[in-house]
Design a protein around this motif. Structure first.
Motif, PDB file in Angstrom:
ATOM      1  N   LEU A   1      25.096  32.058 -23.059  1.00 55.57           N
ATOM      2  CA  LEU A   1      24.832  31.551 -21.722  1.00 55.57           C
ATOM      3  C   LEU A   1      24.787  30.026 -21.704  1.00 55.57           C
ATOM      4  CD1 LEU A   1      22.177  34.092 -20.411  1.00 55.57           C
ATOM      5  CD2 LEU A   1      24.595  33.925 -19.793  1.00 55.57           C
ATOM      6  N   PHE A   2      24.265  29.419 -22.785  1.00 57.17           N
ATOM      7  CA  PHE A   2      24.229  27.954 -22.832  1.00 57.17           C
ATOM      8  C   PHE A   2      25.636  27.380 -22.769  1.00 57.17           C
ATOM      9  CE2 PHE A   2      24.555  24.025 -25.265  1.00 57.17           C
ATOM     10  CZ  PHE A   2      23.637  23.230 -24.600  1.00 57.17           C
ATOM     11  N   TRP A   3      26.518  27.914 -23.584  1.00 55.08           N
ATOM     12  CA  TRP A   3      27.879  27.383 -23.615  1.00 55.08           C
ATOM     13  C   TRP A   3      28.667  27.745 -22.347  1.00 55.08           C
ATOM     14  CZ3 TRP A   3      28.323  23.495 -26.417  1.00 55.08           C
ATOM     15  CH2 TRP A   3      27.698  23.393 -27.651  1.00 55.08           C
ATOM     16  N   VAL A   4      28.333  28.857 -21.703  1.00 53.44           N
ATOM     17  CA  VAL A   4      28.934  29.167 -20.404  1.00 53.44           C
ATOM     18  C   VAL A   4      28.559  28.092 -19.380  1.00 53.44           C
ATOM     19  CG1 VAL A   4      28.799  30.729 -18.411  1.00 53.44           C
ATOM     20  CG2 VAL A   4      29.190  31.640 -20.695  1.00 53.44           C
ATOM     21  N   ASN A   5      27.266  27.698 -19.401  1.00 51.09           N
ATOM     22  CA  ASN A   5      26.826  26.650 -18.472  1.00 51.09           C
ATOM     23  C   ASN A   5      27.513  25.314 -18.767  1.00 51.09           C
ATOM     24  OD1 ASN A   5      25.109  28.388 -17.111  1.00 51.09           O
ATOM     25  ND2 ASN A   5      23.369  27.955 -18.489  1.00 51.09           N
ATOM     26  N   VAL A   6      27.747  25.028 -20.058  1.00 51.70           N
ATOM     27  CA  VAL A   6      28.481  23.809 -20.402  1.00 51.70           C
ATOM     28  C   VAL A   6      29.895  23.860 -19.820  1.00 51.70           C
ATOM     29  CG1 VAL A   6      29.494  22.508 -22.316  1.00 51.70           C
ATOM     30  CG2 VAL A   6      27.131  23.328 -22.477  1.00 51.70           C
ATOM     31  N   GLN A   7      30.496  25.029 -19.840  1.00 49.44           N
ATOM     32  CA  GLN A   7      31.858  25.152 -19.295  1.00 49.44           C
ATOM     33  C   GLN A   7      31.927  24.722 -17.833  1.00 49.44           C
ATOM     34  OE1 GLN A   7      34.170  28.812 -20.295  1.00 49.44           O
ATOM     35  NE2 GLN A   7      32.349  29.387 -21.462  1.00 49.44           N
ATOM     36  N   TYR A   8      30.843  24.972 -17.075  1.00 45.04           N
ATOM     37  CA  TYR A   8      30.880  24.657 -15.653  1.00 45.04           C
ATOM     38  C   TYR A   8      30.999  23.157 -15.390  1.00 45.04           C
ATOM     39  CZ  TYR A   8      30.268  29.289 -13.698  1.00 45.04           C
ATOM     40  OH  TYR A   8      30.481  30.582 -13.296  1.00 45.04           O
ATOM     41  N   VAL A   9      30.613  22.350 -16.372  1.00 46.02           N
ATOM     42  CA  VAL A   9      30.834  20.901 -16.213  1.00 46.02           C
ATOM     43  C   VAL A   9      32.335  20.617 -16.122  1.00 46.02           C
ATOM     44  CG1 VAL A   9      30.499  18.639 -17.243  1.00 46.02           C
ATOM     45  CG2 VAL A   9      28.684  20.372 -17.413  1.00 46.02           C
ATOM     46  N   GLY A  10      33.101  21.205 -17.034  1.00 49.87           N
ATOM     47  CA  GLY A  10      34.552  21.041 -16.983  1.00 49.87           C
ATOM     48  C   GLY A  10      35.172  21.710 -15.780  1.00 49.87           C
ATOM     49  N   ILE A  11      34.619  22.895 -15.411  1.00 45.25           N
ATOM     50  CA  ILE A  11      35.139  23.623 -14.260  1.00 45.25           C
ATOM     51  C   ILE A  11      34.989  22.806 -12.980  1.00 45.25           C
ATOM     52  CG2 ILE A  11      34.734  25.647 -12.804  1.00 45.25           C
ATOM     53  CD1 ILE A  11      34.005  27.181 -15.366  1.00 45.25           C
ATOM     54  N   SER A  12      33.896  22.027 -12.880  1.00 48.86           N
ATOM     55  CA  SER A  12      33.649  21.218 -11.684  1.00 48.86           C
ATOM     56  C   SER A  12      34.591  20.027 -11.592  1.00 48.86           C
ATOM     57  CB  SER A  12      32.200  20.727 -11.667  1.00 48.86           C
ATOM     58  OG  SER A  12      31.305  21.818 -11.641  1.00 48.86           O
ATOM     59  N   VAL A  13      34.930  19.449 -12.728  1.00 47.82           N
ATOM     60  CA  VAL A  13      35.767  18.245 -12.731  1.00 47.82           C
ATOM     61  C   VAL A  13      37.243  18.571 -12.543  1.00 47.82           C
ATOM     62  CG1 VAL A  13      36.525  16.284 -14.139  1.00 47.82           C
ATOM     63  CG2 VAL A  13      34.125  16.986 -14.156  1.00 47.82           C
ATOM     64  N   LEU A  14      37.678  19.701 -13.072  1.00 49.16           N
ATOM     65  CA  LEU A  14      39.110  20.006 -13.141  1.00 49.16           C
ATOM     66  C   LEU A  14      39.798  20.061 -11.774  1.00 49.16           C
ATOM     67  CD1 LEU A  14      40.846  22.294 -15.628  1.00 49.16           C
ATOM     68  CD2 LEU A  14      41.368  22.584 -13.229  1.00 49.16           C
ATOM     69  N   PRO A  15      39.310  20.801 -10.767  1.00 49.67           N
ATOM     70  CA  PRO A  15      40.045  20.852  -9.481  1.00 49.67           C
ATOM     71  C   PRO A  15      40.140  19.497  -8.785  1.00 49.67           C
ATOM     72  CG  PRO A  15      38.439  22.628  -9.643  1.00 49.67           C
ATOM     73  CD  PRO A  15      38.129  21.679 -10.751  1.00 49.67           C
TER      74      PRO A  15
END
Length: 596
Positions: free
Chosen positions: A64-78
């Motif tokens: 879950l920690f690393w899933v939450n880290v992914q959302y940082v990239g998910i937010s920037v990408l679009p």
């Protein structure tokens, strides 16, 4: 920790995109397309790197920690792909910090919701671990916030992709492989994500964004004009005409420096603003832009200077929304001023010619009258020279008036027969015993009066310059070679009277001389006038139409210049050549339809 193919794929993608981002960032040219691609590749690296560590973890809290880290990239990408599309399509000025923040706000919110999901379950409604083939995997069901964020991200991706496609559509110089790169790169990962969510693809879709990041980097680094199209931008700015591009929804997309100068906009930030606000100071122009109706001599005032503009419109398809409209502003101010100046000059010229004509004709009439009275009491040979001088002055006056008044274009034409008009002109000219031959009947569209005047000047030129001292006519005569030929007899008595000798003496003298013949006839696209006289030397054939040029001492040098002006007024072309008999031949072409 566990090592699986998914871990390897995600880690490899993270390393590749991180390396690509570092390479792009180290480049000297850090333009907006470059910086947006750096952000894009960093986002992919964070997303895929987080996924690699999530897949490698075997406990729920770590995953879950690393899933939450992914959302940082998910937010920037679009947001980064929209920024790349805008910069590529030449709309960098729409990327203010405020707008970027507004675009990113929903994605930042879902990132925060992901980190706090344990309190509300809006992103993941349930989570757990399952073991499949000895691999510990994260099992989850997504909540409403996730799907809302997914739809919003997909919308941004569609906009960014459309902007990229639009830029490629206008970039004719891009080679095919780069076109394919820019077109396919943004579609690959989102297609993969759709298939993954539909259960049709077992591989995490984020790894496919590595393809996008590297492909975009390749296009930027190998496509010299991606910044965007600097050559076209330079041409756009160098145009003398003002150009304003308005989007289908009524906002100013772009404008060049000429448009800013014409409209007095200076450095005002009007790109992205509604056209009503940008053109508020020019209501007439705004009305034309709204209706899309071209205008001529539309008056705008900028910086205290009134200008007359020719306003034209065109449009081009925009792959995002309605077509964009291009407004072209041509400054007619100087042209109109030149036209007014020319009109005033023409008016003064005509006035001058009329004054000259009036002031010369009055004393000339007095001189002619006194010469006739002198002949009654004295038959001096000097009086013949005086009479010739008087006739030359009359011709000169007529030529001056013609040059001043007959230069305007012909607006109205009618079917006019060549033969009849040539005969009328022949009767109006002192032919000195020469003969006229009309080779065939033909009808052309012309101004009857000007055609007759053209013939008169050509006939006078042939008689004055085409015959030498021993080449004079045996009588004024008109010969028709048409099937209904009629032969007119000469008025030798009249000719003799003009020369100051009796008709009997003139006829006797003419019988011993060779006569000059002038011919008129049609050509494939016009007509000709020729004679069998001395002709025009080849070196002089271009100069004979210049005002004041004359090969003889008795001419005014204006006759053929008048012929050239009359031809130009009709839209014809005239060339001086050699006739079949070695004399002069004047060919008129582009006359239009000629009916035999």
């Amino acid at each position: 920790m566990q090592f699986t193919p998914e871990v390897a794929a995600s880690a490899g993608t993270a390393l590749l995109t991180a390396g690509t981002a570092a390479y792009l960032y180290r480049r000297r040219q850090r333009s907006l397309p470059i910086l947006s691609l750096v952000a894009f590749n960093v986002a992919v690296a964070v997303w895929t790197g987080g996924n690699a560590l999530q897949a490698a973890a075997t406990v729920l809290s770590a995953k879950l920690f690393w899933v939450n880290v992914q959302y940082v990239g998910i937010s920037v990408l679009p947001v980064s792909i929209v920024a790349f599309g805008l910069s590529l399509s030449g709309n960098e000025d729409q990327l203010s910090r405020r707008r970027v923040a507004l675009l990113a706000a929903p994605l930042v919110a879902v990132t925060l919701l992901s980190w706090t999901n344990g309190y509300h379950g809006l992103v993941r409604s349930s989570v757990g671990l399952v073991t499949v083939g000895g691999t510990v995997m994260l099992e989850r069901e997504f909540g409403a916030a996730f799907w809302a964020a997914w739809l919003y991200s997909a919308a941004l991706n569609v906009v960014g992709t459309a902007l990229v496609i639009r830029a490629v559509a206008y970039a004719d110089q891009v080679v095919e492989r780069r076109v394919l790169t820019l077109l396919l790169a943004p579609l690959v990962p989102w297609t993969a994500q759709f298939l993954y969510l539909a259960g049709m693809l077992p591989v995490e879709p984020e790894v496919f964004f590595g393809v996008t990041g590297v492909a975009f980097a390749y296009a930027v680094l190998t496509w010299q004009s991606v910044d965007p199209t600097p050559a076209r931008d330079a041409v756009f700015e160098l145009l003398d005409e003002g150009v304003v591009v308005v989007s289908g929804d009524g906002h100013v997309v772009d404008l060049n420096g000429a448009a800013r100068d014409l409209l007095g906009l200076g450095e005002a930030s009007v790109v992205g603003e509604p056209v009503e606000a940008a053109l508020a100071a020019h209501p007439d122009l705004l009305d034309a832009v709204r209706t899309g109706e071209p205008r001529e001599d539309l008056v705008v005032e900028a910086d205290g200077i009134g200008r007359r503009l020719d306003v034209q419109f065109t449009s081009f398809d925009n792959l995002v929304g309605p077509p964009d409209r291009i407004t072209v502003l041509v400054d007619l101010t100087d042209v109109r001023e030149q036209e007014r100046t020319l009109e005033r000059q023409n008016e003064r010229l005509e006035s001058f010619a009329s004054i000259v004509s009036h002031d010369l004709r009055n004393p000339l009439s007095v001189a002619v009258g006194h010469t006739e009275l002198a002949r009654e009491t004295c038959d001096s040979e000097h009086l013949a020279a005086v009479e010739r001088a008087h006739k030359r002055m009359e011709v000169l006056i007529e030529d001056i008036l013609t040059m001043a008044r007959e230069g305007d274009a012909v607006d109205e034409v009618e079917p006019v027969p060549l033969a009849a008009t040539a005969e009328l002109a022949w009767q109006a000219v002192a032919t000195d015993g020469a003969g006229l031959r009309v080779d065939a009947d033909a009808v052309i569209s012309t101004d009857r009066s000007r055609l007759q005047q053209l013939f008169e000047n050509l006939f006078r030129n042939s008689v004055e310059h085409g015959s030498t001292g021993n080449r004079r006519g045996s009588g004024d005569r008109v010969v028709h070679d048409s099937p209904d030929a009629q032969v007119g007899t000469a008025n030798a008595e009249a000719a003799g009277t003009r020369s100051g000798t009796s008709s009997g003496e003139e006829a006797s003298a003419e019988a011993e001389r060779e006569h000059l013949t002038v011919s008129v006839g049609p050509t494939a696209d016009g007509f000709y006038v020729a004679d069998d006289g001395e002709g025009i030397p080849e070196a002089d054939r271009e100069r004979v139409f210049e005002p004041g040029y004359s090969t003889g001492g008795g001419g005014t040098g204006l006759g053929l210049s008048i012929v050239a002006e009359l031809a130009e007024a009709h839209g014809w072309t005239v060339d001086a050549t050699e006739s079949a008999e070695g004399g002069a031949r004047f060919e008129f072409s582009a006359v239009g339809h000629v009916e035999d």
